[in-house]
Each structure stands twice: as C-alpha cells, then as structure tokens.
Design an enzyme around this catalytic site. Structure first.
Site, mmCIF file in Angstrom:
data_model
loop_
_atom_site.group_PDB
_atom_site.id
_atom_site.type_symbol
_atom_site.label_atom_id
_atom_site.label_comp_id
_atom_site.label_asym_id
_atom_site.label_seq_id
_atom_site.Cartn_x
_atom_site.Cartn_y
_atom_site.Cartn_z
ATOM 1 N N HIS A 51 0.809 -1.216 0.000
ATOM 2 C CA HIS A 51 0.000 0.000 0.000
ATOM 3 C C HIS A 51 0.845 1.270 0.000
ATOM 4 O O HIS A 51 1.930 1.297 0.562
ATOM 5 C CB HIS A 51 -0.900 0.021 1.238
ATOM 6 C CG HIS A 51 -1.801 -1.166 1.329
ATOM 7 N ND1 HIS A 51 -2.254 -1.650 2.523
ATOM 8 C CD2 HIS A 51 -2.329 -1.978 0.376
ATOM 9 C CE1 HIS A 51 -3.034 -2.698 2.315
ATOM 10 N NE2 HIS A 51 -3.085 -2.920 1.016
ATOM 11 N N LYS A 92 6.031 5.804 7.451
ATOM 12 C CA LYS A 92 5.513 4.884 8.465
ATOM 13 C C LYS A 92 6.646 4.356 9.340
ATOM 14 O O LYS A 92 7.705 3.982 8.837
ATOM 15 C CB LYS A 92 4.813 3.691 7.805
ATOM 16 C CG LYS A 92 3.596 4.075 6.993
ATOM 17 C CD LYS A 92 2.991 2.872 6.292
ATOM 18 C CE LYS A 92 1.772 3.289 5.477
ATOM 19 N NZ LYS A 92 1.210 2.169 4.718
ATOM 20 N N ASP A 118 -6.087 -5.951 -2.301
ATOM 21 C CA ASP A 118 -4.741 -6.454 -2.522
ATOM 22 C C ASP A 118 -4.674 -7.456 -3.681
ATOM 23 O O ASP A 118 -3.629 -7.631 -4.288
ATOM 24 C CB ASP A 118 -4.176 -7.056 -1.243
ATOM 25 C CG ASP A 118 -4.003 -6.011 -0.147
ATOM 26 O OD1 ASP A 118 -4.029 -4.800 -0.467
ATOM 27 O OD2 ASP A 118 -3.859 -6.393 1.020
ATOM 28 N N TYR A 160 1.657 0.871 13.794
ATOM 29 C CA TYR A 160 2.462 1.810 13.019
ATOM 30 C C TYR A 160 1.963 3.230 13.152
ATOM 31 O O TYR A 160 0.788 3.493 13.306
ATOM 32 C CB TYR A 160 2.577 1.405 11.549
ATOM 33 C CG TYR A 160 1.300 1.290 10.766
ATOM 34 C CD1 TYR A 160 0.947 2.254 9.829
ATOM 35 C CD2 TYR A 160 0.465 0.192 10.921
ATOM 36 C CE1 TYR A 160 -0.201 2.137 9.071
ATOM 37 C CE2 TYR A 160 -0.691 0.069 10.169
ATOM 38 C CZ TYR A 160 -1.024 1.037 9.244
ATOM 39 O OH TYR A 160 -2.163 0.913 8.504
#
Length: 181
Positions: free
Chosen positions: A62, A71, A168, A131
């Site tokens: 992503h 991130k 996905d 995250y």
C-alpha cells in the site's frame, strides 16, 4: 536505540536496547530525538494504527499518491516479514525492495519514508502490527502495488497462496502503477 540503514538507505531498522529480568522487560519504543537524528530530518506523526492478522495474511503493498505517508512500523505480538518498495522514479533504487523480520520477540521497528509501498505477511499464528504515520489516511489517494509483481520480485518467505483482501488481489504491476517523481 541502534539505527541501521537497510539496503535502500532511506529505510532504517531500529533496534531498541531491552532491559529485562525475571519480572519482565522495559525498552524505549520511540524517542523523537533519536529517530530524527537517524532519519536526518524533522518528522511529525499524526496517526497511530493497529491491526491484527492471521497466519498467511498478506497486507499490501500500500501507498498514497497524495498525502504520502511515512511509516514507523513494529509488531507487538507474533511475527511478520515486512517489505518496503521504492516508488520514487528519481531514486537510484526505484523498483527495488527491502525486507526484514519484525516480531514481538526482537522488538525491531522499520522506518519507511514517503514514496514507498509497504506490506507484510504474517508468519506466526497471528500478529498484531502497530504503526505511526506522517499523514492521515486518504482512501481516495490509496494505491496498491501487486505483491507478486515479477519485476519487483519480492522473496516472500513461505508464501504460495497468501490470504488477500479484494483490494490487494487487484494491485497494479510496477509498470502500470502511479509512482512518485
């Protein structure tokens, strides 16, 4: 906390110093000064996320084409193989990937800067993944790079038929994906 650039130097592995005894353990999971010194710039995190996934789940790859997110990722239960793919066309490592095992046991974290696609596969029975992001989730700008793109050729451990979300399953090949300048 030890900070080590990976094969793509902008992606940094953080290894905390863990203090433990029979009672348990303590470690500093984040220190703004140490972090910014390692990444070489000021970073503001605006959102924390937490996911739980079963064995064999693959999330990713992503990224957001606008409102790009840096991130800082880690695992607090279980183990994953975590991957970052450089999508910056101006980079000498464009289209290349780096990966590392993150687990509750090793307590490692990875910094993935803006301009990268990110994903992971769960290797344990389940995993809880935390995250921090540098920008807010912007679903209109979210994109997905195909996890099995032969041009990128990620060497996923023990993945033949991962469990994927619909999003996905339809990830784009690098040749067709929106990327960064």
């Amino acid at each position: 906390m030890k900070a080590t650039p990976l094969a793509i130097p902008d992606v940094i592995l953080f290894e905390p110093r863990v203090f433990g005894d029979d009672r348990g353990f303590f470690f500093e999971s984040f220190n703004q000064r140490v972090f910014e010194n390692a990444v070489g710039r000021s970073v503001d995190f605006v959102q924390d996320n937490h996911s739980r996934s079963a064995h064999g789940v693959l999330r990713g790859l992503h990224y957001q084409v606008q409102h790009a997110q840096g991130k800082l990722v880690r695992v607090v239960e279980g183990e994953v193989f975590d991957v970052a793919v450089d999508l910056r066309r101006s980079s000498s490592t464009f289209g290349q990937w780096v990966g590392a095992h993150l687990s509750a046991r090793n307590k490692h974290q990875i910094w993935i800067p803006e301009g990268f696609a990110h994903g992971f596969v769960v290797l344990s029975e389940h995993a809880e993944f935390l995250y921090k992001t540098t920008d807010f989730y912007a679903p209109a700008h979210e994109r997905c790079l195909a996890w099995n793109d032969p041009q990128v050729a990620i060497d996923w451990p023990a993945v033949t038929q991962p469990l994927l979300s619909e999003k996905d399953r339809v990830g784009k090949l690098l040749a067709d994906a929106e990327t960064f300048a």
